[in-house]
Design an enzyme around this catalytic site. Structure first.
Site, mmCIF file in Angstrom:
data_model
loop_
_atom_site.group_PDB
_atom_site.id
_atom_site.type_symbol
_atom_site.label_atom_id
_atom_site.label_comp_id
_atom_site.label_asym_id
_atom_site.label_seq_id
_atom_site.Cartn_x
_atom_site.Cartn_y
_atom_site.Cartn_z
ATOM 1 N NE ARG A 23 30.296 36.364 41.525
ATOM 2 C CZ ARG A 23 30.536 37.506 42.087
ATOM 3 N NH1 ARG A 23 29.762 38.624 42.277
ATOM 4 N NH2 ARG A 23 31.693 37.627 42.542
ATOM 5 C CE LYS B 173 30.209 33.228 43.903
ATOM 6 N NZ LYS B 173 31.394 32.684 43.754
ATOM 7 C CG HIS C 15 32.508 31.763 34.522
ATOM 8 N ND1 HIS C 15 32.382 32.523 35.562
ATOM 9 C CD2 HIS C 15 33.822 31.329 34.411
ATOM 10 C CE1 HIS C 15 33.444 32.682 36.207
ATOM 11 N NE2 HIS C 15 34.417 32.131 35.690
ATOM 12 N NE ARG D 173 32.340 36.766 37.375
ATOM 13 C CZ ARG D 173 32.113 37.737 38.207
ATOM 14 N NH1 ARG D 173 31.609 38.875 37.844
ATOM 15 N NH2 ARG D 173 32.910 37.711 39.516
ATOM 16 C CG HIS E 244 36.656 39.023 42.438
ATOM 17 N ND1 HIS E 244 37.542 38.834 41.596
ATOM 18 C CD2 HIS E 244 35.732 38.068 42.031
ATOM 19 C CE1 HIS E 244 37.233 37.854 40.909
ATOM 20 N NE2 HIS E 244 35.997 37.448 41.054
ATOM 21 C CE1 TYR F 28 36.931 36.337 35.902
ATOM 22 C CE2 TYR F 28 36.046 34.649 37.397
ATOM 23 C CZ TYR F 28 35.846 35.458 36.057
ATOM 24 O OH TYR F 28 34.655 35.534 35.572
#
Length: 326
Positions: A161, A185, A254, A257, A280, A289
């Site tokens: 990211r 995250k 992005h 990615r 994830h 995604y």
């Protein structure tokens, strides 16, 4: 007819007066910002225009029914509004009617149980693998472009990211082992492989970095002033690289990615591995995604599930004439 806070002099006062009172309530009692009030005003003005051209026209707010609100939502959908925009419009109507009920102007809220259609999730398009290879094979012309190439190679090599890239410190890199450690995250840490070309690009940059980095700066990627590079600068430099080297689409972090995930999945078919590499928590996120379709999932199932394999084997045997005893 009189012009009021709803901003319309072509609508009946019986409708606009209540909207004006509601907007005043949002300002004086609820202390909502002008931006929020303008949003409510737009949504309710659109509803008023729709209501007054119905047959028969709605001239009092108490006349609006649940079927009316459903038809209104369907009209917004046909007009091309997204599910999110329709949900916002319905929320404004519900909030408005809550106010009218509180003021004893109506008895019920016709929008209470009306829901917006779901919007399809918009996904980025993966870059073509051959063109991406061509863009990353371009030779850098100065130390900042050496840095840029190292960033872009790492984004595509390891699926980072943007925030993970800009947050990298020197201690997070182990080029001898070909690994990078990132904090994603939810403060979840993961260790990712660094590809051969990304490793070379990083070594080239790290050889030049001491001449640019400020004393004590721990960031892997630094600006011309020697400080940690900002996310906005990475976006601008990647866009610049793409335009300079003839990319046929806008390059952004992005996209790299997403291309990493898509190209890896196309080659391996290993959804769980891609999920782990992307960081994830839920595999459903990875499915969306990487825009997996049902046919791909079915192929993975057929190839991997024991019962599916057995069924295929039986079908094959029957095709060979070995299952004719039944």
């Amino acid at each position: 007819m009189s012009r009021n806070e709803s901003g319309n002099d072509s609508l009946p006062d019986s409708l606009t007066g209540a909207v004006a009172a509601f907007l005043h309530y949002l300002s004086a009692e609820r202390r909502h910002s002008p931006h929020t009030r303008e949003g409510y005003q737009r949504d309710l003005t659109r509803l008023m225009h729709w209501a007054t051209v119905q047959s028969p026209p709605v001239e009092q707010w108490e006349q609006l029914t649940v079927p009316d609100v459903r038809r209104y939502a369907a009209t917004l959908n046909r007009d091309g509004l997204s599910g999110r925009s329709i949900a916002r419009a319905l929320s404004a109507i519900r909030r408005f009617y809550d106010y009218l009920i509180r003021e004893y102007r109506v008895r019920s809220n016709p929008a209470l149980d009306v829901r917006a259609p779901k919007s399809g999730r918009r996904l980025p398009v993966a870059a073509d693998a051959d063109q991406l290879g061509y863009l990353l094979d371009a030779r850098p012309g100065d130390p900042l472009e050496v840095r840029d190439l190292a960033m872009f190679e790492l984004l595509y090599s390891s699926g980072l990211r943007l925030a993970e890239l800009t947050g990298l410190d020197l201690s997070h890199l182990d080029l001898r082992s070909g690994e990078v450690r990132v904090l994603g995250k939810g403060n979840r840490e993961r260790v990712l492989p660094v590809g051969r070309k990304a490793g070379k690009a990083l070594r080239d940059w790290l050889a030049l970095r001491p001449a640019l980095a400020a004393t004590g700066e721990s960031a892997v990627f630094v600006s011309q002033r020697g400080q940690r590079l900002s996310a906005r600068s990475v976006q601008q430099r990647l866009d610049r690289w793409g335009r300079h080297h003839g990319a046929d689409q806008h390059l952004h972090p992005h996209l790299l990615r997403h291309s990493f995930a898509s190209h890896l999945l196309e080659s391996s078919g290993d959804l769980r591995a891609v999920q782990e590499l992307l960081g994830h928590a839920d595999i459903a996120t990875t499915q969306v995604y990487t825009h997996l379709d049902f046919q791909h999932l079915a192929r993975v199932y057929d190839d991997a599930h024991p019962r599916a394999r057995r069924k295929k084997a039986i079908a094959s045997a029957q095709g060979d004439g070995k299952g004719d005893s039944l």
